[in-house]
Scaffold this motif. Sequence first.
Motif, PDB file in Angstrom:
ATOM      1  N   LEU A 213       0.746  -1.017   0.121  1.00 31.73           N
ATOM      2  CA  LEU A 213      -0.083  -0.012  -0.174  1.00 31.73           C
ATOM      3  C   LEU A 213       0.867   1.326  -0.125  1.00 31.73           C
ATOM      4  O   LEU A 213       1.401   1.810   0.748  1.00 31.73           O
ATOM      5  CB  LEU A 213      -0.888  -0.016   1.193  1.00 31.73           C
ATOM      6  N   THR A 214       0.789   1.951  -0.960  1.00 33.96           N
ATOM      7  CA  THR A 214       1.584   3.092  -1.328  1.00 33.96           C
ATOM      8  C   THR A 214       0.875   4.199  -0.366  1.00 33.96           C
ATOM      9  O   THR A 214      -0.256   4.163   0.031  1.00 33.96           O
ATOM     10  CB  THR A 214       1.766   3.727  -2.608  1.00 33.96           C
ATOM     11  N   ARG A 215       1.414   5.442  -0.272  1.00 35.62           N
ATOM     12  CA  ARG A 215       0.865   6.474   0.724  1.00 35.62           C
ATOM     13  C   ARG A 215      -0.470   7.052  -0.038  1.00 35.62           C
ATOM     14  O   ARG A 215      -1.418   7.460   0.508  1.00 35.62           O
ATOM     15  CB  ARG A 215       1.931   7.715   1.010  1.00 35.62           C
ATOM     16  N   GLU A 216      -0.231   7.176  -1.303  1.00 31.09           N
ATOM     17  CA  GLU A 216      -1.211   7.619  -2.040  1.00 31.09           C
ATOM     18  C   GLU A 216      -2.521   6.698  -2.085  1.00 31.09           C
ATOM     19  O   GLU A 216      -3.550   7.245  -2.085  1.00 31.09           O
ATOM     20  CB  GLU A 216      -0.843   8.043  -3.591  1.00 31.09           C
ATOM     21  N   MET A 217      -2.397   5.407  -2.148  1.00 27.19           N
ATOM     22  CA  MET A 217      -3.273   4.414  -2.076  1.00 27.19           C
ATOM     23  C   MET A 217      -4.004   4.709  -0.734  1.00 27.19           C
ATOM     24  O   MET A 217      -5.172   4.545  -0.578  1.00 27.19           O
ATOM     25  CB  MET A 217      -2.815   3.148  -2.452  1.00 27.19           C
ATOM     26  N   GLN A 218      -3.236   4.876   0.389  1.00 26.36           N
ATOM     27  CA  GLN A 218      -3.755   4.937   1.614  1.00 26.36           C
ATOM     28  C   GLN A 218      -4.742   6.189   1.697  1.00 26.36           C
ATOM     29  O   GLN A 218      -5.775   6.098   2.307  1.00 26.36           O
ATOM     30  CB  GLN A 218      -2.542   4.975   2.554  1.00 26.36           C
ATOM     31  N   VAL A 219      -4.307   7.259   1.024  1.00 27.46           N
ATOM     32  CA  VAL A 219      -5.433   8.445   1.116  1.00 27.46           C
ATOM     33  C   VAL A 219      -6.620   8.085   0.319  1.00 27.46           C
ATOM     34  O   VAL A 219      -7.737   8.396   0.977  1.00 27.46           O
ATOM     35  CB  VAL A 219      -4.508   9.502   0.298  1.00 27.46           C
ATOM     36  N   CYS A 220      -6.611   7.140  -0.595  1.00 26.85           N
ATOM     37  CA  CYS A 220      -7.748   7.011  -1.633  1.00 26.85           C
ATOM     38  C   CYS A 220      -8.584   5.858  -0.520  1.00 26.85           C
ATOM     39  O   CYS A 220      -9.833   6.025  -0.467  1.00 26.85           O
ATOM     40  CB  CYS A 220      -7.308   6.171  -2.749  1.00 26.85           C
ATOM     41  N   LEU A 221      -7.822   5.034   0.181  1.00 27.49           N
ATOM     42  CA  LEU A 221      -8.390   4.053   1.083  1.00 27.49           C
ATOM     43  C   LEU A 221      -9.236   5.010   2.282  1.00 27.49           C
ATOM     44  O   LEU A 221     -10.513   4.821   2.585  1.00 27.49           O
ATOM     45  CB  LEU A 221      -7.557   3.150   1.704  1.00 27.49           C
ATOM     46  N   GLY A 222      -8.593   6.104   2.637  1.00 31.54           N
ATOM     47  CA  GLY A 222      -9.124   6.898   3.648  1.00 31.54           C
ATOM     48  C   GLY A 222     -10.423   7.635   3.382  1.00 31.54           C
ATOM     49  O   GLY A 222     -11.446   7.715   4.031  1.00 31.54           O
ATOM     50  N   ARG A 223     -10.411   7.900   2.151  1.00 31.45           N
ATOM     51  CA  ARG A 223     -11.677   8.533   1.505  1.00 31.45           C
ATOM     52  C   ARG A 223     -12.825   7.427   1.534  1.00 31.45           C
ATOM     53  O   ARG A 223     -13.643   7.674   1.842  1.00 31.45           O
ATOM     54  CB  ARG A 223     -11.319   9.001   0.089  1.00 31.45           C
ATOM     55  N   MET A 224     -12.424   6.238   1.162  1.00 37.89           N
ATOM     56  CA  MET A 224     -13.455   5.179   0.713  1.00 37.89           C
ATOM     57  C   MET A 224     -14.072   4.731   2.295  1.00 37.89           C
ATOM     58  O   MET A 224     -15.150   4.649   2.467  1.00 37.89           O
ATOM     59  CB  MET A 224     -12.741   3.887   0.316  1.00 37.89           C
ATOM     60  N   TYR A 225     -13.118   4.828   3.411  1.00 37.60           N
ATOM     61  CA  TYR A 225     -13.470   4.384   4.664  1.00 37.60           C
ATOM     62  C   TYR A 225     -14.565   5.203   5.190  1.00 37.60           C
ATOM     63  O   TYR A 225     -15.569   5.022   5.705  1.00 37.60           O
ATOM     64  CB  TYR A 225     -12.282   4.539   5.714  1.00 37.60           C
ATOM     65  N   GLU A 226     -14.361   6.531   4.786  1.00 36.96           N
ATOM     66  CA  GLU A 226     -15.404   7.512   5.251  1.00 36.96           C
ATOM     67  C   GLU A 226     -16.808   7.558   4.126  1.00 36.96           C
ATOM     68  O   GLU A 226     -17.743   7.774   4.631  1.00 36.96           O
ATOM     69  CB  GLU A 226     -14.731   8.874   5.075  1.00 36.96           C
ATOM     70  N   ASP A 227     -16.520   7.456   3.043  1.00 33.28           N
ATOM     71  CA  ASP A 227     -17.732   7.656   2.007  1.00 33.28           C
ATOM     72  C   ASP A 227     -18.610   6.287   1.865  1.00 33.28           C
ATOM     73  O   ASP A 227     -19.693   6.599   1.554  1.00 33.28           O
ATOM     74  CB  ASP A 227     -17.048   8.370   0.660  1.00 33.28           C
TER      75      ASP A 227
END
Length: 267
Positions: A213-227
Motif C-alpha cells: 500500500l503506497t501513501r497515495e493509495m492509503q489516502v484513497c482508502l481513507g476516502r473510501m472508509y469515510e464515504d
Amino acid sequence: MPDTSDSGGLTVGRAAKLLGVTVRTLHHWDGIGLARPSLRTAAGYRLYTAADTVRLHRVVVYRELGLDLESIRAVLDDATADVPAALRAQRAEITERIERLRRLGTGLDRMIEAQERGMLLTAEQQAQIFGPDWDPEGPVKARRLYGDTEQWRQYAERAATRGPKEWQAVADRAARLDHALGEAMDAGVEPGGPEAERLVERHREVFSAYFPLTREMQVCLGRMYEDDPGFAAHYDGVRPGLAGWFRRLVDASARAHGIDPDTAEWR
C-alpha cells in the motif's frame, strides 16, 4: 535398423535419425569418449558399427531415465558398477521429482482458484474468522471490480498461500488495529502528531497482508472508509466518527510526505 553405408556402418546423420538425437549430441558423446564410431570411410567420414549402435541405444535409454553422462559411462564401462543400485538411486530421485511436481501442480491449482475467487475459504470459515456480518461474496465481487489490476494479482498470490489459520492471523491484526484506533481517538490523538503517524504506518503495515500500500493509495482508502457505507459502518461501529477521524490522520501524514490528499490517485 536402417541400412548401413556401403562400408558396413551408419553415418553420424543416419545414427542420429535412428536414435532421435541430434548430430551435435553424437559429436559431443564422441568428443568425451562416451560413444565413439569405430569405423571410417576412405574419405575419412566416421561410421558406427552395429556394436557402436547398441551402445548408443543404451546411452539414450539411460539418459532418458535421468542418469548424467558420467553415471552412464560408469554403468557401461565399469565392470564393478552396481547397476541396480544406480537405477534404484535414480528411481528415488524420480519419485522425489514427481512429488515436487505434484506439489507444484497443487500450488498452481490454488493460484488459479485464488485469482478467480480471491479467498480460498468456505463461507462458514469466513464467517468464523471475520464475523457474521462478513459477506462471503465480497472477494468475488472485488474480483469483478479489480481483477485486472496489479493489486488484485498481488492479493491473489498471497491468498493462494493462506488457509484458515493464516487468515485468522490477518483478521486478528486488523482487529487489534481497530481497537488501537478507537483508543487513540478517545485519547484525543490529533492528526499530524507522532502517535497519529505511528497509527498511519501501522495501518499500512497491517494492510500489506493484502498487497503493498503506497501513501497515495492509503489516502484513497481513507476516502473510501469515510464515504463507502459499508466501510463507514464498520469503523463507526468501533467508535462513532472513527472513519472521518482516521481519514484526517491519513491526509495529514500524506501532506507531511509531500502528497496532496486532494489530488492523490490510486498508484
